[in-house]
Design an enzyme around this catalytic site. Structure first.
Site, mmCIF file in Angstrom:
data_model
loop_
_atom_site.group_PDB
_atom_site.id
_atom_site.type_symbol
_atom_site.label_atom_id
_atom_site.label_comp_id
_atom_site.label_asym_id
_atom_site.label_seq_id
_atom_site.Cartn_x
_atom_site.Cartn_y
_atom_site.Cartn_z
ATOM 1 N N GLY A 99 -8.393 6.263 -6.321
ATOM 2 C CA GLY A 99 -7.470 6.638 -7.390
ATOM 3 C C GLY A 99 -6.182 5.866 -7.242
ATOM 4 O O GLY A 99 -6.161 4.737 -6.764
ATOM 5 N N LYS A 118 -6.138 1.031 -12.923
ATOM 6 C CA LYS A 118 -5.568 0.325 -14.076
ATOM 7 C C LYS A 118 -5.715 -1.188 -13.948
ATOM 8 O O LYS A 118 -5.866 -1.885 -14.964
ATOM 9 C CB LYS A 118 -4.100 0.713 -14.281
ATOM 10 N N GLY A 128 -16.645 7.444 0.247
ATOM 11 C CA GLY A 128 -15.852 8.639 -0.021
ATOM 12 C C GLY A 128 -16.124 9.182 -1.401
ATOM 13 O O GLY A 128 -17.184 8.940 -1.995
ATOM 14 N N ARG A 156 -1.882 10.326 -9.261
ATOM 15 C CA ARG A 156 -2.476 9.555 -10.349
ATOM 16 C C ARG A 156 -3.923 9.207 -10.029
ATOM 17 O O ARG A 156 -4.222 8.652 -8.990
ATOM 18 C CB ARG A 156 -1.651 8.287 -10.601
ATOM 19 N N LYS A 169 -4.458 9.536 -1.796
ATOM 20 C CA LYS A 169 -4.634 8.983 -0.467
ATOM 21 C C LYS A 169 -3.591 9.612 0.446
ATOM 22 O O LYS A 169 -2.626 10.224 -0.032
ATOM 23 C CB LYS A 169 -4.502 7.455 -0.474
ATOM 24 N N LYS A 226 0.854 -1.190 0.000
ATOM 25 C CA LYS A 226 0.000 0.000 0.000
ATOM 26 C C LYS A 226 0.888 1.237 0.000
ATOM 27 O O LYS A 226 1.791 1.347 0.844
ATOM 28 C CB LYS A 226 -0.908 0.017 1.241
ATOM 29 N N TYR A 238 -15.142 2.145 3.686
ATOM 30 C CA TYR A 238 -15.341 3.579 3.901
ATOM 31 C C TYR A 238 -15.874 4.241 2.633
ATOM 32 O O TYR A 238 -15.282 4.133 1.560
ATOM 33 C CB TYR A 238 -14.024 4.245 4.305
ATOM 34 N N CYS A 278 -2.856 1.718 -8.892
ATOM 35 C CA CYS A 278 -3.185 0.288 -8.908
ATOM 36 C C CYS A 278 -4.640 -0.005 -9.246
ATOM 37 O O CYS A 278 -4.927 -0.615 -10.282
ATOM 38 C CB CYS A 278 -2.842 -0.339 -7.551
#
Length: 458
Positions: free
Chosen positions: A268, A274, A264, A339, A332, A158, A262, A271
């Protein structure tokens, strides 16, 4: 062990640094000289908590080398990790040009047995293409006796927690074949990952295609959970339910769990978007439609417009003369990655409707300047309507409302009295549900969350 890492992006640099931390001799290759210069001068080209210290420590110890020398990289590592980018192609499939270029370079220069590891996220069947590329180069050299094996070892890192994820993995997935070379590769990979299995076995051994599939399946499942909750949140807004209460209610079921529930303003990053597209493309190549994943992608694309729609519902279609503050630009927290970030969609909508915007992100300001210049084609008349602020409170000055796009910890407990004093009117559009509606109501702040309109509808 002697390890080569091809590519120094998020996956390659983290993998190389962490394997060096375990005592391996790691050679990191990249064709981008500017990246190598940054790394050799003591910096790192990405923002990833804890990574700079690991890189510096292992460079100083002589276990971590950075270079653009392809021949030297192939000569160095008995295990060659391919960790280059696989951006989406025009049809949504993964672009394998960099993976196959790395494979050809290995074939051009290898002299002894090599374990070639696909660490990049690649479609099912890529190991076969890598093997063919290497074999072709060996044949052209007349060196058909050189042996190698291609294995799949997908990453599950992550962004923002990649070092921790690598050093304390919940699982290690490795796919290999059952040929003599494949079993030799199995032995090498088992030795390499032995330090991670001392407490208990974390490695899942399988065939190569299943390992390749596992990575896409994992990301597709997580993306599905996010889009599912976002769709429910939009319904909750209409019926007057609180999606946070719903989240707790369903997450307490052990069959469901609390992770990735969650609501929101859309996911984005590099990972999920795409990988969902690539898995859909793979399915179509085999004559199958993944209807759920197509819906997941559509819901996510729509969700990135939810904050803008809420702002328009409150202030009207024409935002000329309006000024908004935006907290959070990265897709994030704990990364500067822009991206597929939801902030880019929101900023585009606000500016297209005539508004000006003041933005703040704790880490991504430099990257945001670069990305937004591309989004708006370096149009100074548009870019001048975005002010990059020095602090969260600075961004609020004389704004008609605040929109929160990224859930940075620094945004969770602001001074609400100061916040109210800086805004023209105390209005918050919370794209990550950081605040409690009742607390906001008690503080005299008009609050619009995602799936939390139970108070604003009463």
């Amino acid at each position: 062990m002697k390890i080569t890492i091809i590519g120094t992006g998020y996956v390659g640099l983290v993998t190389g640094a962490c394997l060096a931390e375990l005592g391996n001799d790691v050679f990191c290759l990249d064709v981008d000289q500017s990246k190598i210069d940054i790394l050799n001068n003591g910096g790192i080209p990405i923002h990833e908590p804890g990574l700079e210290d690991v890189v510096a420590r292992n460079r100083a110890a002589g276990r971590l080398t950075f270079s653009t020398d392809v021949a030297a990289s192939v000569a160095h590592g008995d295990v060659q990790f391919i960790a280059v980018g696989t951006p989406p192609d025009e049809d949504g499939s993964a672009d394998l040009q960099y993976v196959l270029a790395a494979a050809r370079n290995i074939g051009k220069h290898m002299t002894g047995f090599k374990v070639i590891v696909d660490k990049s996220t690649v479609p099912v069947g890529t190991a076969g293409k890598v093997s063919a590329a290497v074999a072709q180069e060996l044949q052209q050299r007349g060196n058909v006796e050189a042996k190698f094996s291609v294995v799949s070892n997908p990453e599950f890192l992550k962004e923002g927690a990649a070092v921790e994820d690598f050093m304390r993995p919940d699982r290690i997935v490795i796919g290999h074949d059952n040929t003599a070379e494949g079993m030799q590769a199995y032995a090498a990979m088992k030795k390499l990952y032995a330090p991670f299995n001392r407490n208990h076995e974390r490695t899942y051994w399988m065939d190569v295609r299943s390992a390749e599939f596992t990575k896409y399946a994992a990301n597709a499942m997580l993306a599905t959970r996010i889009s599912f909750m976002n769709e429910l949140a939009n319904l909750a807004d209409q019926v007057g339910a609180d999606i946070e209460a719903v989240r707790h209610g369903i997450g307490s079921d052990p069959r469901i769990g609390h992770s990735f529930l969650y609501a929101g303003c859309g996911y984005g990053g590099s990972c999920f978007p795409k990988d969902v597209q690539a898995l859909e493309r793979t399915a179509r190549a085999y004559g199958q439609e993944l209807h759920i994943l197509r819906a997941v992608e559509q819901v996510n694309n729509n969700q990135k417009h939810v904050l803008g729609n809420k702002i328009v519902a409150r202030f009207g279609e024409n935002l000329q003369g309006r000024h908004f503050a935006v907290w959070g630009l990265a897709f994030k927290p704990n990364t500067d990655d822009m991206r597929e970030a939801s902030s880019r969609v929101l900023l585009g909508e606000l500016i297209a409707r005539g508004a000006t915007v003041a933005v703040f992100d704790p880490v991504a300001m430099k990257e945001a300047r670069r990305v937004l210049a591309l989004d708006f084609n370096d149009d100074e008349s548009i870019l001048n309507r975005i002010r990059f602020s020095e602090s969260p409170m600075d961004a609020l000055q004389d704004a008609d409302a605040l929109a929160i796009v990224t859930e940075w910890k620094a945004f969770r407990s602001p001074d609400f009295d100061q916040l109210k004093s800086k805004l023209k009117a105390p209005v918050i559009f919370d794209g990550r549900n950081l605040f409690e509606p009742q607390v906001m109501a008690d503080a005299g702040i008009e609050y619009h969350g995602i799936g939390r309109s139970i108070l604003t509808k009463s």
